[in-house]
Motif scaffolding. Sequence first.
Motif: not given
Length: 220
Positions: A19-29, A89-95, A132-135, A139-143
């Motif tokens: 999703y990071m390649s070029g513009f996308s809704f998720f990178t915008f959010v 926990l599968d946690i490397r770096s909290p968002s 806004a918080g949910f979006a 988006s952090r998971v989506a990208i």
Amino acid sequence: MKASLLRPPFTATHADCPYMSGFSFFTFVTGFGDQGVILPFAAAVAIALAASGARHEAMIWCGAISVALAGTLVAKIFFLPCGHLIPVLDIRSPSGHTAAAIAAYGGFAVLWARLSHHNLMRIGFISAALAAGFAIAASRVAIGAHTTPEVLLGGLIGISAPAILAGIEPPAGEPRPRPTLLLLLIPLALVLLLHGAALPVEGIIDGFSMRLMALLGICV
């Protein structure tokens, strides 16, 4: 530190994150949750409150945001070098994006919901902040920047700011600002103006946490 047990320092690449390649809704959010946007937004809210005469409210706001950001920093300093020791926990770096967005936008909504005398406005503020918080979290998971547990932990840390703002009452004699359109629009306009601004804090925190834990002899 056993390199075989560690994931490499966190970096998001185009190959890993399509999703990071070029513009996308998720990178915008996701851009609305960067520190380059959140920190000026938080400062603008504090200035707007102080300028309206509500200095105590401004201090509470600054304290609440500081608690959330400090909590995020501490969590990152621990999990970046030590998260591999708790693989379940599968946690490397909290968002940090999620934590900062929920703290700032959620706290802003709680603040103005308390100042507003209209139920519809209160509902509108809280609903917008939740969306806004949910979006931003999604988006952090989506990208591919974070796992779901990392986003959830960031959200738990970030919600501390709205909780503080909802729970602390200013002194009875403190003048409260009216939720005027001007005081509302200035911070929001700043968000739109600065969208896309990025602060490279992740690499700095990563390097600092690794050096600190190596110095303390922890997570090696």
